[in-house]
Scaffold this active site. Structure first.
Site, PDB file in Angstrom:
ATOM      1  N   HIS A 100      45.091 -16.049  54.163  1.00 13.73           N
ATOM      2  CA  HIS A 100      44.093 -16.681  53.898  1.00 13.73           C
ATOM      3  C   HIS A 100      43.135 -15.627  53.161  1.00 13.73           C
ATOM      4  O   HIS A 100      42.429 -15.962  52.177  1.00 13.73           O
ATOM      5  CB  HIS A 100      43.250 -17.440  54.938  1.00 13.73           C
ATOM      6  CG  HIS A 100      42.227 -18.116  54.405  1.00 13.73           C
ATOM      7  ND1 HIS A 100      42.162 -19.020  53.510  1.00 13.73           N
ATOM      8  CD2 HIS A 100      40.836 -18.100  54.724  1.00 13.73           C
ATOM      9  CE1 HIS A 100      40.800 -19.696  53.139  1.00 13.73           C
ATOM     10  NE2 HIS A 100      40.067 -18.871  53.897  1.00 13.73           N
ATOM     11  N   ASP A 140      37.352 -19.127  49.496  1.00 16.52           N
ATOM     12  CA  ASP A 140      37.290 -19.941  50.574  1.00 16.52           C
ATOM     13  C   ASP A 140      35.971 -20.954  50.176  1.00 16.52           C
ATOM     14  O   ASP A 140      36.149 -21.595  48.942  1.00 16.52           O
ATOM     15  CB  ASP A 140      36.898 -19.386  51.858  1.00 16.52           C
ATOM     16  CG  ASP A 140      36.863 -20.227  53.153  1.00 16.52           C
ATOM     17  OD1 ASP A 140      37.792 -20.525  53.837  1.00 16.52           O
ATOM     18  OD2 ASP A 140      35.590 -20.412  53.358  1.00 16.52           O
TER      19      ASP A 140
END
Length: 320
Positions: free
Chosen positions: A295, A101
């Site tokens: 994610h 991320d």
């Protein structure tokens, strides 16, 4: 939860609360938002067992680490300087950097800005890219539709929304971009006047890779830190481009690996291109797209991530 060895490392003018385990070549693991060192809970021990020393900081603006007041204190030069300072503090001339991320841009840029220090780089979820200034932060680029990076630009607005109920905030965010969420829920259009959490589901069950104990740990972390410092990372998106003109067109020379979940919505963001990354990262050894993962790939599918990570790092391990 397993007890970890925390050290408060002084680096680049701040102190970062950092898990340090093992001995050997250094691997620094960088989390993103809204996370903390705990994202990497499944990767630390396998890396130590493979012969590495592992450093996992709560980066600046996160719980237990310093959170400077100035927005500019969270730009990419400060963030990459923090990483190199961790290596210095632990006595390593060179190291390997891994980021997920927001940690991925920090990892990619550390490899670019400190080329002689970084032996290899791994990015997860966010490919290496450079956007034109304003492309991600100006509302006119998104018409009347909400875009979260625009929403995050004005200090205090998102903080107030998220801190009103931290447990609910973290539960919704972690669910909404996981593999457990309905496809496309985050990118469904909503008015530009919306809040971040508007229209997102508050799940009855936690997503894959997260237990109640995990959620409680994150909640405790964010009750201490709040969201101001970590949201300031987003307020430097344009500044990061402006202060690094020397990186325009520069290629990452080190051996590199990219890992992402098959269902990771970041791969659907405007301008995101895995093909473009291959041109900027010519020594990219592999792009590993984990089937079924969202994610939070290090937490959702740790075995697959560890297999890919250790395979890539075997040439750097003293046990090879």
């Amino acid at each position: 939860m397993k007890e970890r060895n925390f050290r408060r490392i002084e680096t680049n003018g701040v102190h970062l609360n950092t898990v340090v385990e093992g001995q050997g070549p250094l691997v620094i693991l960088l989390h993103g938002w809204p996370q903390c060192w705990y994202l990497w809970r499944h990767q630390i021990d396998p890396l130590v067992e493979a012969g590495f020393q592992v450093a996992v900081p709560n980066q600046r603006g996160y719980d237990g680490s310093d959170a400077p007041e100035e927005i500019e204190a969270y730009d990419i030069l400060h963030l990459t300087g923090d990483v190199v300072g961790i290596a210095d503090a632990l006595g390593h001339e060179t190291f390997i950097v891994v980021g997920h991320d927001w940690g991925a841009p920090v990892a990619w840029n550390t490899a670019l800005l400190y080329e002689e220090r970084v032996n290899a780089v791994v990015g997860m979820s966010v490919p290496y890219f450079r956007y034109p200034v304003g492309a991600l932060t100006k509302q006119e680029n998104f018409g009347d539709n909400f875009w979260y990076m625009v929403y995050f630009q004005k200090p205090g607005i998102a903080e107030a929304e998220f801190e009103a109920d931290i447990r609910r905030t973290l539960r919704i965010i972690h669910y909404s971009i996981s593999a457990s969420a309905p496809e496309g829920i985050v990118l469904n259009p909503k008015p530009s006047t919306s809040g971040f959490l508007d229209g997102l589901s508050d799940p009855e069950q936690l997503p894959k890779g997260m237990t109640e104990e995990d959620l409680e740990y994150y909640v405790a972390q964010y009750k201490q830190s709040g969201f101001r410092g970590n949201l300031n990372w987003y307020r430097n998106i344009d500044r990061n481009m402006e202060i690094t003109p020397q990186l325009e067109g520069k290629k990452i020379s080190q051996p590199a690996l990219f890992i992402a979940g098959e269902k990771d919505i970041v791969l659907q963001f405007p301008g995101m291109s895995l093909d473009a990354m291959t041109e900027l990262v010519p020594n990219l050894k592999a792009q590993v797209i984990v089937p079924g993962a969202g994610h939070w790939v290090p937490a959702e599918y740790p075995q697959e991530v560890n297999k890919a990570l250790l395979s890539f790092l075997k040439d750097f391990s003293p046990q090879r």
